[in-house]
Design a protein around this motif. Sequence first.
Motif, PDB file in Angstrom:
ATOM      1  N   ALA A   1       0.830  -1.209   0.000  1.00 56.17           N
ATOM      2  CA  ALA A   1       0.000   0.000   0.000  1.00 56.17           C
ATOM      3  C   ALA A   1       0.865   1.260   0.000  1.00 56.17           C
ATOM      4  O   ALA A   1       0.573   2.226  -0.717  1.00 56.17           O
ATOM      5  N   LYS A   2       1.929   1.259   0.781  1.00 59.37           N
ATOM      6  CA  LYS A   2       2.815   2.421   0.824  1.00 59.37           C
ATOM      7  C   LYS A   2       3.503   2.658  -0.517  1.00 59.37           C
ATOM      8  O   LYS A   2       3.775   3.807  -0.893  1.00 59.37           O
ATOM      9  N   LEU A   3       3.770   1.572  -1.227  1.00 62.58           N
ATOM     10  CA  LEU A   3       4.385   1.700  -2.550  1.00 62.58           C
ATOM     11  C   LEU A   3       3.382   2.098  -3.626  1.00 62.58           C
ATOM     12  O   LEU A   3       3.764   2.386  -4.759  1.00 62.58           O
ATOM     13  N   GLY A   4       2.095   2.060  -3.273  1.00 70.99           N
ATOM     14  CA  GLY A   4       1.055   2.405  -4.240  1.00 70.99           C
ATOM     15  C   GLY A   4       0.702   1.283  -5.187  1.00 70.99           C
ATOM     16  O   GLY A   4       0.098   1.527  -6.229  1.00 70.99           O
ATOM     17  N   VAL A   5       1.035   0.033  -4.800  1.00 72.23           N
ATOM     18  CA  VAL A   5       0.750  -1.094  -5.682  1.00 72.23           C
ATOM     19  C   VAL A   5      -0.317  -2.014  -5.099  1.00 72.23           C
ATOM     20  O   VAL A   5      -0.633  -3.057  -5.674  1.00 72.23           O
ATOM     21  N   ALA A   6      -0.881  -1.644  -3.953  1.00 71.28           N
ATOM     22  CA  ALA A   6      -1.911  -2.447  -3.292  1.00 71.28           C
ATOM     23  C   ALA A   6      -2.899  -1.513  -2.606  1.00 71.28           C
ATOM     24  O   ALA A   6      -2.559  -0.370  -2.268  1.00 71.28           O
ATOM     25  N   PRO A   7      -4.133  -1.984  -2.373  1.00 68.09           N
ATOM     26  CA  PRO A   7      -5.111  -1.159  -1.653  1.00 68.09           C
ATOM     27  C   PRO A   7      -4.655  -0.872  -0.224  1.00 68.09           C
ATOM     28  O   PRO A   7      -3.874  -1.636   0.358  1.00 68.09           O
ATOM     29  N   GLU A   8      -5.169   0.198   0.346  1.00 64.34           N
ATOM     30  CA  GLU A   8      -4.816   0.582   1.704  1.00 64.34           C
ATOM     31  C   GLU A   8      -5.322  -0.457   2.704  1.00 64.34           C
ATOM     32  O   GLU A   8      -6.482  -0.877   2.663  1.00 64.34           O
ATOM     33  N   LEU A   9      -4.437  -0.872   3.597  1.00 67.83           N
ATOM     34  CA  LEU A   9      -4.814  -1.801   4.653  1.00 67.83           C
ATOM     35  C   LEU A   9      -5.427  -1.014   5.803  1.00 67.83           C
ATOM     36  O   LEU A   9      -4.827  -0.066   6.314  1.00 67.83           O
ATOM     37  N   ILE A  10      -6.624  -1.417   6.232  1.00 70.91           N
ATOM     38  CA  ILE A  10      -7.330  -0.719   7.300  1.00 70.91           C
ATOM     39  C   ILE A  10      -7.184  -1.424   8.637  1.00 70.91           C
ATOM     40  O   ILE A  10      -6.934  -0.800   9.669  1.00 70.91           O
ATOM     41  N   ALA A  11      -7.355  -2.734   8.649  1.00 69.76           N
ATOM     42  CA  ALA A  11      -7.282  -3.500   9.894  1.00 69.76           C
ATOM     43  C   ALA A  11      -6.986  -4.952   9.575  1.00 69.76           C
ATOM     44  O   ALA A  11      -7.301  -5.449   8.488  1.00 69.76           O
ATOM     45  N   ALA A  12      -6.382  -5.630  10.543  1.00 70.69           N
ATOM     46  CA  ALA A  12      -6.088  -7.053  10.382  1.00 70.69           C
ATOM     47  C   ALA A  12      -6.258  -7.743  11.724  1.00 70.69           C
ATOM     48  O   ALA A  12      -5.780  -7.256  12.754  1.00 70.69           O
ATOM     49  N   PHE A  13      -6.972  -8.871  11.699  1.00 70.94           N
ATOM     50  CA  PHE A  13      -7.191  -9.681  12.893  1.00 70.94           C
ATOM     51  C   PHE A  13      -6.910 -11.138  12.539  1.00 70.94           C
ATOM     52  O   PHE A  13      -6.676 -11.476  11.379  1.00 70.94           O
ATOM     53  N   ASP A  14      -6.964 -11.999  13.531  1.00 70.01           N
ATOM     54  CA  ASP A  14      -6.695 -13.410  13.277  1.00 70.01           C
ATOM     55  C   ASP A  14      -7.686 -14.011  12.291  1.00 70.01           C
ATOM     56  O   ASP A  14      -7.350 -14.932  11.543  1.00 70.01           O
ATOM     57  N   ASP A  15      -8.923 -13.500  12.293  1.00 72.53           N
ATOM     58  CA  ASP A  15      -9.969 -14.105  11.466  1.00 72.53           C
ATOM     59  C   ASP A  15     -10.347 -13.296  10.232  1.00 72.53           C
ATOM     60  O   ASP A  15     -11.187 -13.729   9.442  1.00 72.53           O
ATOM     61  N   CYS A  16      -9.749 -12.121  10.043  1.00 70.09           N
ATOM     62  CA  CYS A  16     -10.136 -11.308   8.888  1.00 70.09           C
ATOM     63  C   CYS A  16      -9.089 -10.251   8.573  1.00 70.09           C
ATOM     64  O   CYS A  16      -8.192  -9.979   9.380  1.00 70.09           O
ATOM     65  N   LEU A  17      -9.255  -9.675   7.399  1.00 70.47           N
ATOM     66  CA  LEU A  17      -8.427  -8.551   6.974  1.00 70.47           C
ATOM     67  C   LEU A  17      -9.333  -7.549   6.272  1.00 70.47           C
ATOM     68  O   LEU A  17     -10.227  -7.943   5.514  1.00 70.47           O
ATOM     69  N   VAL A  18      -9.121  -6.258   6.548  1.00 66.88           N
ATOM     70  CA  VAL A  18      -9.972  -5.205   5.998  1.00 66.88           C
ATOM     71  C   VAL A  18      -9.119  -4.247   5.181  1.00 66.88           C
ATOM     72  O   VAL A  18      -8.105  -3.734   5.670  1.00 66.88           O
TER      73      VAL A  18
END
Length: 316
Positions: A78-95
């Motif tokens: 995401a910082k490199l601009g090649v992936a969507p912005e990561l909002i949150a990450a947990f053991d059971d999900c990623l947003v």
Amino acid sequence: MAESYFGGMAQLEEILARLQPSLGVLTGEPVPLSGGITNHNFRVTLGETEYVVRVHGTHTKLLGIDRDAELVASTVGAKLGVAPELIAAFDDCLVTRYIDCEPVIPREVAEHIQEIAWALRSFHDSPAQLPARFWVPDLLQEYSDRVHELGVQTPPAYGRAAAVAARIAAALQLSNPRPCHNDLLTSNLIRARSGGMLIVDWEYAGMGHPYFDLGNLSVNNDFDEDTDERLLGAYHGAPVTDARRATLALMRILSDAREAAWGVVQAEISELDFDFDRYARTHFQRLDAAIEQPQLEEWLATAGASTQEELDGQAT
């Protein structure tokens, strides 16, 4: 399908309850997103912002997925601009932030090869240190062990895949591992309506061989020789050498070995409604066709004689 779908929805309800205090109240109904063959993905609106919530599939650790490595890779991408912005990450999900985008087909991937090659090169050259190693010969042994623990025998094609993977590993040792994506299926590339290609689903990210990303991208998107030449030229910003061609050809084979073995494991552990047996057979068949080509020995000899400096090259 219905049972696994509602299972994903049940998890989603609990996840959304956890997210709403920080991201806002749910507006409308979650929309399932198609295409995933490991996890359940949903488009949701929290507050006034749209997100993608990925509910992790069951037993994904058995596939060699490292969620800590995924978190680091997603953040760097995401910082490199090649992936969507990561909002949150947990053991059971990623947003992640939802990107208004168009699905792509292999032909479009080939048309955007310059941009994708730059994206991969920028990630490979980043200083990121992912807390996971990705090397297909090792992964094949791990997958085989897990399947046998379930009381299932691997098919004869699995042994052939492991044997050729070992030969490729002998020619191309993982001496300078770099951060890699390792899962460049067409469905993991999206074209934003605002412009630009992005890479999604970094769950198999690990420190590996950059050429595996190139071979994985090539074979999974049906690149022909001309497109492979353009990929190598764009990635290195320099004329293509025989050693680079041979290494790419071998990594295409290694990619099919991984995909086939992955399908064997998924057929035993996944709850998704997907024909993983057929997926494995398809990749085993393509692998067998590739290793029967007369150029295989030449590829092994040429790649084995190359230096790491020649393969690394320098992008301009």
